[in-house]
Design a protein around this motif. Structure first.
Motif, mmCIF file in Angstrom:
data_model
loop_
_atom_site.group_PDB
_atom_site.id
_atom_site.type_symbol
_atom_site.label_atom_id
_atom_site.label_comp_id
_atom_site.label_asym_id
_atom_site.label_seq_id
_atom_site.Cartn_x
_atom_site.Cartn_y
_atom_site.Cartn_z
ATOM 1 N N ASP A 115 -62.729 21.988 -95.555
ATOM 2 C CA ASP A 115 -62.671 23.260 -94.915
ATOM 3 C C ASP A 115 -61.603 23.934 -95.558
ATOM 4 O OD1 ASP A 115 -63.429 25.076 -92.582
ATOM 5 O OD2 ASP A 115 -61.116 24.877 -92.300
ATOM 6 N N VAL A 143 -62.501 27.678 -96.847
ATOM 7 C CA VAL A 143 -61.697 29.125 -96.423
ATOM 8 C C VAL A 143 -60.920 29.770 -97.606
ATOM 9 C CG1 VAL A 143 -59.788 29.775 -95.245
ATOM 10 C CG2 VAL A 143 -61.185 28.374 -94.025
ATOM 11 N N SER A 156 -58.527 29.675 -86.870
ATOM 12 C CA SER A 156 -57.470 28.683 -87.144
ATOM 13 C C SER A 156 -56.327 29.094 -85.943
ATOM 14 C CB SER A 156 -56.912 29.166 -88.608
ATOM 15 O OG SER A 156 -56.127 30.271 -88.716
ATOM 16 N N GLY A 213 -56.854 32.985 -90.838
ATOM 17 C CA GLY A 213 -58.218 33.062 -91.350
ATOM 18 C C GLY A 213 -59.062 32.410 -90.335
ATOM 19 N N GLY A 214 -60.469 32.218 -90.913
ATOM 20 C CA GLY A 214 -61.405 31.508 -90.143
ATOM 21 C C GLY A 214 -61.853 32.257 -88.947
ATOM 22 N N GLU A 264 -62.058 33.556 -98.891
ATOM 23 C CA GLU A 264 -61.128 34.653 -98.837
ATOM 24 C C GLU A 264 -61.006 35.026 -100.505
ATOM 25 O OE1 GLU A 264 -57.976 32.922 -97.017
ATOM 26 O OE2 GLU A 264 -58.644 33.355 -95.013
#
Length: 640
Positions: A281, A285, A510, A515-516, A289
């Motif tokens: 993951d 991510v 997150s 992020g996420g 990004e």
């Protein structure tokens, strides 16, 4: 003949003296820390239930007994007999026969029923068919991670055996030095939270403990380039020990293989699976990004292939002069306090990793009983003089109040949470609160990796708190299967439907808002003052979560591949509910040291902001009259 070959010959002679005359020993070899004994008489071996234990005690080795391939019954016949022996209630879902090692892997819903009392059913299987049974659990919630890891290791079985044999010879090689000293070098997480990494050195051995990133600080990685670490070459490292899978401890483990490392990673089995989940993951991510990932997914597979799982309490040789024992740390699934016994009683060092001292809904509290510990390397995340969290009961009451207030004003609650640990803790609180009527029944949406991480938790219930483990064993009482829980798997369209719908609770990664999917929930929920964001976990300095927690209401938002797409004004309330952290608070950290018997002579306080480690170091010195340090990165401490 090499020293290892002579050693194996001597061990085979000792074993042949110990076993009955009707048992033939055809070969003895090392696979990692284990001594593997091959025999043409596996059924006779299994008839004496105490024989392996006596051998292990006499030789002071972990022993696995395997049949010679040419004495095995045919898999088709063996399968019928195995299924006849195992009780139907065990729920066997698969049998996989490996003729090269004489092992049959039995996957079952209730492994305990396959094992039998003190291993009686396993011995009965070997007596009947000659094959050596190995038992794994069928996940109650289907887990792609567990399935992928098991299938991958099955595909790589031959290469993995070669790796283990090479590692075994390294572990049991002859000691080359008469010098006696122990050093610890700090490569990260000193006077900061994140990029945990240390080197433990002896004249014989160099061991890397953890290798993580720093949340919210792209590019700040452990000082791996120094001569004590990889500066002299990746294969000057003999072993890697991973305390747990959170990215600030595990994210850069696969990078070691890109640099040429080819040795073992010691960790618990759940840590291995969670490391695979979280590092893949992490790469995903980074790509979304617009950042260059530090390594590719093939390096994650290499890391998994080199993992040697260790169970809590097992004393394991990992080098000629080092034994490792892992103990429950109470932090996340599979997290471990790692105890190193160095030399022949020369010195003992324990790394706390991240710990939670008291019991939680998920885990028993951290273990702090060791035969000896001269030096403790101790996390200090909440080591500041005012870092006292409310107790769990108060925290749960406060969370329920926030949810009830938000529900009454027709709002929605979003909780940023780590996929591993805090999410499952909160799930248990919400399930019980709805079952008892303390909060209204409403959907609880799980976004990001939370559902997959929960599936991994249910695969390894033996690592959970005793009463929770018992509930999971009974499927009708498994709290993680409650109907309120909904896995968000429809992406942005499903999130929009949730935002347009009735009151609900969202748990999303997150956990530090770096992020996420949590960024999408900020867009959906942020502009509505009836909604609430509730922080339940630690927010590191430099993260967006810490800024929002401190009052920021103008949040920079990213577009595709990390580009800026403007600023979002947050109108929703922001609350912090302490007490759910996976870390011990100041009192818990002090209690961990206070109740150690004997107490360590020295404590290195690490993994905390500068003021936290200094406060905690000072407090331990004054309260317990021990030598304490708040080291900086790149310091080396010599012991002995």
């Amino acid at each position: 003949m090499s020293a290892v070959e002579r050693q194996l010959d001597d061990l085979q002679a000792e074993i042949e003296e110990e076993v009955p005359a009707d048992i033939t020993i055809s070969d003895v070899t090392y696979e990692g820390p284990e001594l593997v004994v091959y025999t043409r008489d596996p059924k006779e071996f299994a008839s004496d239930g105490d024989l392996v234990r006596r051998l292990a005690s006499k030789l002071r080795k972990r022993i696995t007994v395997r049949p010679d391939p040419d004495v095995l019954s045919h898999p088709r016949e063996a399968e019928e007999q195995v299924r006849d022996i195992i009780p139907e209630e065990a729920g066997v879902t698969d049998l996989d026969f490996h003729a090269d090692t004489g092992e049959v892997v039995i996957e079952a819903q209730k492994p305990g029923m396959v094992i039998g009392r003190h291993g009686s059913t396993l011995r009965e299987i070997t007596r009947a068919v000659g094959w050596t049974p190995e038992v794994v659990r069928t996940p109650p919630i289907e887990s792609s991670t567990v399935s992928n890891v098991r299938n991958f290791l099955k595909q790589e079985r031959d290469e993995r055996r070669d790796i283990l044999e090479r590692i075994g010879r390294q572990i049991h090689r002859e000691e080359m030095s008469d010098d006696e000293w122990v050093r610890i070098t700090t490569l990260g997480c000193c006077r900061e939270v994140g990029r945990a990494s240390f080197i433990v050195s002896t004249p014989e051995t160099r061991i890397l403990v953890d290798c993580g990133d720093k949340p919210g600080a792209e590019g700040e990685v452990p000082y791996l380039q120094v001569p004590e670490a990889l500066g002299a070459g990746a294969n000057t490292i003999d072993a890697v020990v991973l305390t747990h899978a959170h990215l600030d401890h595990s994210a850069l483990i696969p990078l070691l293989f890109k640099y040429g490392y080819d040795g073992p990673i010691y960790c618990t089995e759940p840590t291995r699976d969670l490391m695979g989940l979280l590092t893949l993951d992490y790469l995903d991510v980074a790509a979304k990004e617009g950042r260059n990932p530090p390594y590719g997914s093939e390096m994650v597979r290499e890391a998994i292939k080199h993992c040697i799982p260790i169970e809590y309490g097992d004393v394991t040789d990992i080098a000629p002069d080092v034994k490792l024992t892992m103990h429950n740390a109470g932090h996340i699934l599979g997290s471990a306090v790692s105890h190193f016994h160095i030399g022949d009683g020369l010195y003992n060092v324990a790394f706390s990793g991240d710990i939670h001292y008291d019991d939680t809904r998920l885990f028993n509290g951290a273990v702090n009983e060791f035969p000896r510990v001269e030096t403790l390397v101790m996390e200090s995340t909440y080591g500041g003089r005012n870092d006292y969290q409310t107790d769990q009961e108060d925290s749960e009451r406060k969370l329920k109040e926030v949810i009830n207030e938000t529900y009454e004003r027709d709002g929605k609650v979003v909780i940023p949470a780590f996929a591993v640990g805090r999410s499952q803790e909160i799930m248990l609180v919400l399930e019980e609160a709805m079952r008892k009527g303390d909060i209204p029944e409403m959907p609880v949406h799980l976004d990001g990796m939370i559902w997959e991480a929960t599936a991994i938790h249910t695969t390894y219930p033996e690592y959970l708190r005793d009463d929770l483990r018992d509930r999971i064993f009974h499927e009708d009482a498994n709290p993680f299967l409650a109907e309120q829980f909904n896995h968000i798997d429809g992406g942005e369209e499903e999130r929009q439907d949730v935002a347009d719908g009735d009151p609900c609770i969202v748990l999303s990664t997150s956990g530090m808002v770096t992020g996420g999917p949590i960024m999408s929930w900020l867009r959906h929920f942020g502009p509505d003052p009836n909604n609430r964001m509730v922080f339940v976990g630690y927010q590191a300095q430099g993260t967006l979560g810490r800024r929002i927690q401190n009052g920021w209401d103008e949040v920079p938002m990213s577009g595709d591949r990390g580009s800026r797409s403007g600023t979002l004004t947050l109108e929703m309330d922001v609350k912090t509910v302490d007490g759910f952290s996976g870390h011990a608070d100041r009192q818990g950290l002090e209690n961990f040291v206070r109740t150690m018997n004997p107490r360590p002579e020295k404590v290195l306080c690490v993994h905390g902001d500068e003021s936290s480690v200094q406060d905690f170091s000072s407090a331990l010195y004054h309260e317990f009259n021990m030598r304490t340090f708040a080291p900086k990165n790149l310091e080396t401490f010599r012991f002995k």
